[in-house]
Scaffold this active site. Structure first.
Site, short mmCIF file in Angstrom:
data_model
loop_
_atom_site.label_atom_id
_atom_site.label_comp_id
_atom_site.label_asym_id
_atom_site.label_seq_id
_atom_site.Cartn_x
_atom_site.Cartn_y
_atom_site.Cartn_z
N GLY A 172 -5.62 10.85 -3.47
CA GLY A 172 -6.81 10.47 -2.50
C GLY A 172 -6.14 11.70 -1.84
O GLY A 172 -6.36 12.64 -1.74
N ASP A 173 -6.98 11.59 -0.42
CA ASP A 173 -7.20 12.37 0.16
C ASP A 173 -4.50 12.70 0.88
O ASP A 173 -4.57 13.59 1.05
CB ASP A 173 -6.78 12.22 1.76
CG ASP A 173 -6.11 10.50 2.36
OD1 ASP A 173 -6.90 9.89 1.05
OD2 ASP A 173 -6.42 11.07 3.32
N SER A 208 0.74 -1.38 0.14
CA SER A 208 -0.15 0.06 -0.22
C SER A 208 0.91 0.98 -0.21
O SER A 208 0.06 2.49 -0.37
CB SER A 208 -0.75 -0.05 1.46
OG SER A 208 -0.25 -0.35 1.90
N THR A 266 -5.46 8.24 7.45
CA THR A 266 -5.44 6.79 6.63
C THR A 266 -7.31 6.41 6.74
O THR A 266 -8.04 6.52 7.61
CB THR A 266 -4.69 5.58 7.03
OG1 THR A 266 -4.97 4.29 6.18
CG2 THR A 266 -5.65 5.10 8.39
N GLY A 308 -9.78 7.70 1.64
CA GLY A 308 -9.56 9.00 1.08
C GLY A 308 -10.85 10.15 0.76
O GLY A 308 -10.74 11.41 0.53
N THR A 338 -1.95 2.83 3.99
CA THR A 338 -1.55 4.39 4.00
C THR A 338 -0.24 4.66 5.22
O THR A 338 -0.79 4.38 6.05
CB THR A 338 -2.20 6.03 3.77
OG1 THR A 338 -2.94 5.76 2.86
CG2 THR A 338 -1.58 7.03 3.67
N ARG A 344 -7.18 9.35 -10.62
CA ARG A 344 -7.93 9.24 -9.12
C ARG A 344 -6.78 9.55 -7.93
O ARG A 344 -5.55 8.73 -7.59
CB ARG A 344 -8.42 8.10 -8.50
CG ARG A 344 -9.08 8.39 -6.74
CD ARG A 344 -7.75 7.71 -5.78
NE ARG A 344 -8.86 7.19 -5.02
CZ ARG A 344 -8.26 7.17 -3.40
NH1 ARG A 344 -6.69 7.17 -3.33
NH2 ARG A 344 -9.54 6.88 -2.49
N THR A 379 1.92 6.61 0.35
CA THR A 379 1.11 5.73 -0.09
C THR A 379 0.39 5.51 -1.46
O THR A 379 0.79 6.33 -2.73
CB THR A 379 -0.64 5.87 0.22
OG1 THR A 379 -1.33 4.98 0.30
CG2 THR A 379 -1.52 7.25 -1.08
N1 ASP Z 1 -5.93 7.81 2.28
C1 ASP Z 1 -5.95 6.50 1.32
C2 ASP Z 1 -5.97 7.14 -0.29
O1 ASP Z 1 -7.36 6.82 0.06
C3 ASP Z 1 -5.53 5.00 0.95
C4 ASP Z 1 -5.49 4.47 2.90
O2 ASP Z 1 -4.64 5.51 3.62
O3 ASP Z 1 -6.35 3.25 3.53
O4 ASP Z 1 -5.78 7.04 -0.92
#
Ligand code: ASP
Length: 332
Positions: A222-223, A87, A243, A246, A192, A220, A210
């Site tokens: 994410g956060d 990940s 985490t 996101g 993450t 895409r 991540t």
């Molecule tokens: N927050 C991360 C994302 O959305 C993934 C994760 O932390 O599990 O990309």
């Protein structure tokens, strides 16, 4: 000074005594607080089990009186380089089209920040994010522009997905043909690493990196690379990282929200809980909506909270090194 604190002080040979004045809350005018923060040793926390190894690397810097910024970068680079981690970094899972695209961001005690998103084939996105912060006038670069910048800066190239991940992807693709017809989020694989450090000088920094959600749509973000969502640091108050899903974290500017809640007097744990409750209140369907926050304040207090059980974090101080299960709102 208590005895054990004195011992730490002597062992480290230095102490940061920071006089912190939290500014009056101009808008809300809730309270004014002025206090003295005594940092008798550094602190590092990071998300999930892989945080243990990352914390150890960060500790090599923090324990010698080094800067939190250097520590957070060094810490998460360990996770990025771990080929068994699915990940984060080189061993990360690909998107729906088979591309491993990496996201990262970093923020320091001066509110300087750097972020990189949708980066493919480049080693150590966290260091690319730091280079963006230190060498450009921008905060964020993405995609081919970020890659061009990284190559110009001399970053190494990596070939992703690595062979075992490629095999897993082929198998998944065969079994999930229907997903290619609809742009739904796939909820497999997430973890993450967000890492926050408080150094002996009383300064905070954070890093987040991540490969994002496995089998996400190509393109895409994410956060995790978004300052204020996946990570936020305010050296007067505290630092937070996130985490989980996101999209949900971005909707409430998650990590910024946690830091602002701490600014308003909440403990790190309460701030994380309130942010999780806000996420819950904004989503009708919580099926598979796992999110967790981890936070530290300027005094070295730590807190975490998640929607569902299962989120944990690693903590290292002068006195202890451990994994902690975060409290949660509901069970799976
Ligand atoms: N927050 C991360 C994302 O959305 C993934 C994760 O932390 O599990 O990309």
């Amino acid at each position: 000074m208590e005895d054990h604190k004195r011992r730490n002080f002597l062992k480290l040979g230095l102490i940061g005594a920071v006089v912190g004045a939290i500014q009056p809350l101009k808008a809300g005018g809730l309270f004014t607080q002025s206090f003295e923060t005594k940092i008798d040793g550094p602190l590092v926390v990071s998300t999930w089990n892989h945080g243990l190894a990352a914390n150890s690397a960060a500790w090599e810097i923090l324990s010698k009186g080094g800067k939190a910024l250097d520590a957070v970068e060094k810490g998460v680079r360990v996770t990025e380089a771990d080929v068994t981690n699915r990940s984060v970094g080189i061993g990360g899972m690909p998107d729906r089209d088979g591309h491993v695209t990496l996201d990262a961001c970093i923020m320091d005690e001066e509110s300087r920040c750097g972020a990189v998103g949708f980066l493919e084939g480049i080693d150590h996105p966290i260091s690319v994010a730091r280079a963006i912060m230190e060498k450009t006038q921008h905060v964020m670069l993405v995609g081919s522009g970020a890659k061009k910048f990284a190559l110009e800066q001399g970053f190494g190239q990596i070939k992703t997905p690595i062979p075992p991940v490629k095999e897993e992807y082929k198998k998944w693709k065969k079994e999930n043909q229907d997903l290619f017809k609809k742009p739904e989020i796939n909820h497999e694989n997430h973890d993450t690493i967000g890492l926050l450090a408080l150094d002996i000088h009383g300064n905070l920094s954070g890093a987040c990196t991540t490969s994002g959600w496995a089998y996400k749509l190509h393109g895409r973000l994410g956060d995790s690379p978004i300052i204020g969502a996946g990570l936020f640091v305010d050296n007067e108050i505290g630092a937070a990282c996130a985490t989980g899903l996101g999209e949900a974290i971005i909707r409430i500017a998650g990590s910024h929200t946690v830091v602002e809640l701490m600014r308003h007097g909440h403990s790190p744990m309460d701030a994380c809980r309130l942010a999780v409750e806000r996420i819950i209140s904004k989503h009708k369907d919580l099926t598979n909506l796992q999110c967790g926050f981890l936070a530290i304040d300027k005094n070295g207090n730590v807190g975490a909270y998640s929607v569902y059980n299962g989120f944990n974090y690693a903590l290292k101080t002068n006195k202890e090194e451990k994994l902690v299960d975060a409290p949660f709102n509901r069970s799976w």
